[in-house]
Design an enzyme around this catalytic site. Sequence first.
Site, PDB file in Angstrom:
ATOM      1  N   HIS A  49      -0.527  10.103   1.025  1.00 19.83           N
ATOM      2  CA  HIS A  49      -1.016   8.773   0.566  1.00 19.83           C
ATOM      3  C   HIS A  49       0.489   7.726   0.256  1.00 19.83           C
ATOM      4  O   HIS A  49       0.982   8.014  -0.647  1.00 19.83           O
ATOM      5  CB  HIS A  49      -1.820   9.088  -0.652  1.00 19.83           C
ATOM      6  CG  HIS A  49      -2.480   7.915  -1.280  1.00 19.83           C
ATOM      7  ND1 HIS A  49      -3.837   7.342  -0.808  1.00 19.83           N
ATOM      8  CD2 HIS A  49      -2.075   7.022  -2.297  1.00 19.83           C
ATOM      9  CE1 HIS A  49      -4.083   6.290  -1.465  1.00 19.83           C
ATOM     10  NE2 HIS A  49      -3.315   6.310  -2.212  1.00 19.83           N
ATOM     11  N   CYS A  50       0.012   6.482   0.845  1.00 17.94           N
ATOM     12  CA  CYS A  50       1.128   5.692   0.749  1.00 17.94           C
ATOM     13  C   CYS A  50       0.620   4.576  -0.368  1.00 17.94           C
ATOM     14  O   CYS A  50      -0.390   3.886  -0.190  1.00 17.94           O
ATOM     15  CB  CYS A  50       1.538   4.931   1.955  1.00 17.94           C
ATOM     16  SG  CYS A  50       2.643   3.551   2.072  1.00 17.94           S
ATOM     17  N   LYS A  51       1.712   4.424  -1.317  1.00 14.87           N
ATOM     18  CA  LYS A  51       0.974   3.531  -2.641  1.00 14.87           C
ATOM     19  C   LYS A  51       1.551   2.231  -2.303  1.00 14.87           C
ATOM     20  O   LYS A  51       0.824   1.162  -2.474  1.00 14.87           O
ATOM     21  CB  LYS A  51       1.914   3.874  -3.711  1.00 14.87           C
ATOM     22  CG  LYS A  51       1.599   5.276  -4.458  1.00 14.87           C
ATOM     23  CD  LYS A  51       2.419   5.668  -5.483  1.00 14.87           C
ATOM     24  CE  LYS A  51       1.879   6.819  -6.166  1.00 14.87           C
ATOM     25  NZ  LYS A  51       2.865   7.083  -7.492  1.00 14.87           N
TER      26      LYS A  51
ATOM     27  N   ASN B 249      -1.634   1.070  -0.138  1.00 18.27           N
ATOM     28  CA  ASN B 249      -2.796   1.496  -0.929  1.00 18.27           C
ATOM     29  C   ASN B 249      -4.095   2.434  -0.323  1.00 18.27           C
ATOM     30  O   ASN B 249      -4.942   2.111  -0.550  1.00 18.27           O
ATOM     31  CB  ASN B 249      -3.526   0.216  -1.649  1.00 18.27           C
ATOM     32  CG  ASN B 249      -4.423   0.553  -2.745  1.00 18.27           C
ATOM     33  OD1 ASN B 249      -4.229   1.536  -3.612  1.00 18.27           O
ATOM     34  ND2 ASN B 249      -5.292  -0.505  -3.087  1.00 18.27           N
TER      35      ASN B 249
END
Length: 400
Positions: A153-155, A158
Amino acid sequence: MNCTKWRFRRPAPETVISKDELAFRRPRVNGWSCPPGASQLVGWLVYGFLATISFGIHIPLLPRPWYHVAYATLGTVFIVHFFTHVAAVTVDPADASVRAKVNYSSPLPLFDRSKQPHVIKDQHCFLCDVQVSGPRVKHCSSCNKCVEDFDHHCKWLNTCVGGRNYWLFFSALVSALVGVLLLFTLILFVFVQHIRDPHILRTAPQLGALPGNSTWLLFLPLAPIETSSAGLLTITFIALMLSTICLMLLCHLLCFHLFLFYKGISTFEYVKLKKQEKSRKQELECRNSKRPSKTPQNQENSIDCEPTKYPSSSNLVSKNPLTFRLSETLCSEMESFKKSVDNDKFRYGTENKTRGISMSVIQNWKASNEEDYPSGSGNSLPETQDPLGSSIMSPNRSSQ
């Protein structure tokens, strides 16, 4: 270290928790779903700042031969990164069975790690209530949906990075690294030339009309804004530090994903392997800490036949040669007994069998007794305890 932690070793429960005990939340369709992430906003602000100062301040200061080259090269790289970044954020990485649901946007039970260790069993997600397509599908707790070929999950995006948008993410990463590297070279050139020879940077017609080198124009040629030499150096230094930080982070991220390519695993699998390795180390440390040590009583009861235990063996031989020969015979008999035990896989104390000393040894004791102590001398040997505890023997009794 607390060896009683079972966080990594506890088995998964066979029963799942009912949906009534869980909270509900709408799944995130893509990276544009509300609310936006803090890292996503920071990423777009950094992109806008670097694009503004590069195209509005530093490229117009380059000499005329490099002016158009810098615009074309950096412009292409920034545009490629913009479109790949937007595409990676827009594409929905959810599993095909999740996207095929009619009520996909309706609230779903929220994944709570404290209540259930997993939500997918036999390739069925009981939160999404779908049959997932493969073993590499994972239910993301941040997006609250099952993601196809889940990587992480890439912050900054998003959203999740999965099989549907991984190559878009990788293209955005490479284009961002190339763009920041070119921008770092450009800003460093402007910073050094402004200190060494500022006349090289004053090739624009608007700057030629200004007297001296203390006044500079920003955002040429559309909206020129006057600034001092110190102001230009301050902006250039801030941009140089920011581009250096971005360059280090992007290089680290790219090298990490190239390493994953080489290993043939995903980011989630890499993190999982690290946790398992850490758990094995903790279990090994716990086993070593609980291993019983040899007590002093066992050390005292053991018979040591090494020569170091008899520092005054020469005195013992001179005073009582038969006692010394007897001790040597006992030690040799004990060593042969230990070897026979190891060969026969005999466990001492489990059977009611005694192992006596052979008759040849007793005869040797008798002969040595007759040689050293003739009959009628009145000298008697002390009784000797059999090391196995089977009997009490002395040379006098054996002669009878």
